[in-house]
Motif scaffolding. Structure first.
Motif, mmCIF file in Angstrom:
data_model
loop_
_atom_site.group_PDB
_atom_site.id
_atom_site.type_symbol
_atom_site.label_atom_id
_atom_site.label_comp_id
_atom_site.label_asym_id
_atom_site.label_seq_id
_atom_site.Cartn_x
_atom_site.Cartn_y
_atom_site.Cartn_z
ATOM 1 N N LEU A 298 0.795 -1.241 0.008
ATOM 2 C CA LEU A 298 0.021 0.126 -0.240
ATOM 3 C C LEU A 298 0.925 1.201 0.096
ATOM 4 O O LEU A 298 0.683 2.249 -0.785
ATOM 5 N N GLN A 299 1.947 1.117 0.795
ATOM 6 C CA GLN A 299 2.799 2.106 0.665
ATOM 7 C C GLN A 299 3.461 2.622 -0.536
ATOM 8 O O GLN A 299 3.573 3.926 -0.896
ATOM 9 N N PHE A 300 3.872 1.799 -1.308
ATOM 10 C CA PHE A 300 4.680 1.692 -2.520
ATOM 11 C C PHE A 300 3.409 2.460 -3.469
ATOM 12 O O PHE A 300 3.752 3.249 -4.300
ATOM 13 N N ARG A 301 2.209 1.768 -3.366
ATOM 14 C CA ARG A 301 0.965 2.433 -4.194
ATOM 15 C C ARG A 301 0.849 3.833 -4.287
ATOM 16 O O ARG A 301 0.585 4.649 -4.955
ATOM 17 N N LEU A 302 0.962 4.187 -2.714
ATOM 18 C CA LEU A 302 0.783 5.569 -2.687
ATOM 19 C C LEU A 302 1.721 6.612 -3.036
ATOM 20 O O LEU A 302 1.453 7.318 -3.505
ATOM 21 N N ALA A 303 3.049 5.938 -2.727
ATOM 22 C CA ALA A 303 4.121 6.727 -3.207
ATOM 23 C C ALA A 303 3.997 7.043 -4.833
ATOM 24 O O ALA A 303 4.347 8.141 -5.293
ATOM 25 N N ARG A 304 3.879 5.801 -5.706
ATOM 26 C CA ARG A 304 3.447 6.079 -6.940
ATOM 27 C C ARG A 304 2.336 7.086 -7.158
ATOM 28 O O ARG A 304 2.440 7.903 -8.120
ATOM 29 N N ALA A 305 1.425 7.010 -6.447
ATOM 30 C CA ALA A 305 0.110 7.701 -6.899
ATOM 31 C C ALA A 305 0.623 9.289 -6.516
ATOM 32 O O ALA A 305 0.339 10.291 -7.352
ATOM 33 N N VAL A 306 1.560 9.568 -5.617
ATOM 34 C CA VAL A 306 2.033 10.968 -5.260
ATOM 35 C C VAL A 306 2.971 11.476 -6.649
ATOM 36 O O VAL A 306 2.650 12.685 -6.900
ATOM 37 N N ALA A 307 3.795 10.610 -6.795
ATOM 38 C CA ALA A 307 4.703 10.934 -7.880
ATOM 39 C C ALA A 307 4.046 11.131 -9.340
ATOM 40 O O ALA A 307 4.343 12.050 -9.761
ATOM 41 N N ARG A 308 2.873 10.482 -9.484
ATOM 42 C CA ARG A 308 2.271 10.766 -10.780
ATOM 43 C C ARG A 308 1.211 11.598 -10.764
ATOM 44 O O ARG A 308 0.601 12.315 -11.756
#
Length: 344
Positions: A298-308
């Motif tokens: 989940l943390q990785f997915r959120l980090a990707r969401a913030v980056a994109r």
């Protein structure tokens, strides 16, 4: 290298190395195979202290079942003082700070105690990859030894045992004039850790640990914490997207990391109870461990969401976490019961 910083003034020792190779580390909670190798500063230093004293930190992990969603964070989990005293004979008490921090630390360490104290990571050499000589971040260390004449101390922080000298020593203990003479700086919060009796062993230890589990199961949250989190999750994601990486760094630490690391610790505690004769179905241990890995996803997915810059509802992750939490807590209630029921 920045001017005025003597980089040879520090010695870094990773957990289990530099004189600690012969110390048993059952469960190896800070091992390379950990999902969350670091949990939070207070929890991590206690794990290392207990290993240093040749005690098993897994025995006192029952309290992790009480973690809740607090609206803007998950409970910052830490060993309860009462649990530490019951199992390990260790008393934790707040220190009175009125003289120099150096004087108080030297007095208590000289009496055979460890001192837990809030310090500025700016002076902690083990934070070289993050805050050291870069930013002022509050954290807690456990001072094990101190030599005022040599201006040298050894301390536990995160996953290791380290040494600070020279400029770092003076900064940590506020001996530099700009720190010592600054009337706006409040005294730091400090605790004295006293080993007042022998730790429990054998059946006495396992029975006490199981009793702690029943006691803490009495304190389970009324509502699944993941359910409460997902009720506000979309709003949290919108905030993270709007505020960017710096905000997300703190959000990631206080929510997915604290939830995942907490349940990874619970899985270790349940493994310990199983090793000591208590019936803990493997599926419960596996579900607690799965919460650690799913929080990482989940943390990785959120980090990707913030980056994109694109929201991610992380629905599958939250489904998995919600279901696993229910399986863990209901399974533990079936296996151990509650203290209130046991004494009814």
């Amino acid at each position: 290298m920045e001017p005025g910083i003597d980089m040879v003034d520090t010695v870094l020792e990773c957990a289990g190395t530099a004189g600690q190779q012969d110390i048993p580390r059952p469960g190896n909670l800070h091992g390379e195979d950990a999902v969350w190798q670091e949990t939070n500063c207070y929890m991590d230093l206690w794990i290392e202290l207990l290993y240093r004293w040749r005690l098993d930190p897994r025995a006192a992990l029952a309290f992790t079942v009480t973690q809740d969603f607090e609206g803007d964070h998950f409970t910052f989990f830490k060993y309860p003082s009462a649990d530490l005293e019951q199992l390990y004979g260790t008393v934790v008490q707040e220190m009175a700070i009125y003289d120099t921090l150096e004087a108080h630390v030297a007095e208590q360490v000289g009496r055979g105690h460890a001192v837990l104290v809030e310090v500025d990571s700016y002076y902690l050499p083990d934070t070289r990859a993050t805050a050291y000589r870069r930013g002022h971040v509050k954290t807690t260390i456990a001072v094990e030894s101190i030599d005022p004449a040599l201006q040298r101390l050894t301390y536990f922080h995160n996953v290791g045992r380290y040494t600070a000298e020279g400029d770092d020593y003076r900064g940590l203990l506020r001996l530099e004039p700009e720190l010592r003479d600054n009337a706006l700086l409040l005294f730091p919060y400090a605790e004295c850790v006293k080993r007042v009796r022998a730790p429990l062993e054998g059946r006495a230890l396992s029975n006490a640990a199981a009793a702690q589990m029943r006691m803490h199961l009495d304190r389970l949250p009324d509502v699944n914490p993941v359910t409460r989190w997902r009720e506000v999750f979309d709003a949290h994601v919108r905030t993270a997207l709007a505020r960017g990486d710096a905000y997300f760094h703190h959000y990631g630490f206080n929510l997915p990391r604290q939830l995942g690391a907490n349940f990874e610790m619970l899985s270790h505690g349940l493994t310990w109870l199983g090793e000591h004769g208590y019936r803990v179905p493997p599926s419960i241990i596996a579900s607690a461990a799965s919460m650690a890995t799913e929080c990482k996803v989940l943390q990785f997915r959120l980090a990707r969401a913030v980056a994109r810059g694109r929201a991610d509802a992380c629905g599958e992750c939250l489904d998995t976490l919600e279901s696993a939490y229910t399986h863990v807590t209901q399974g533990l209630l079936n296996s151990f019961g509650r203290a209130s029921t046991a004494h009814a």
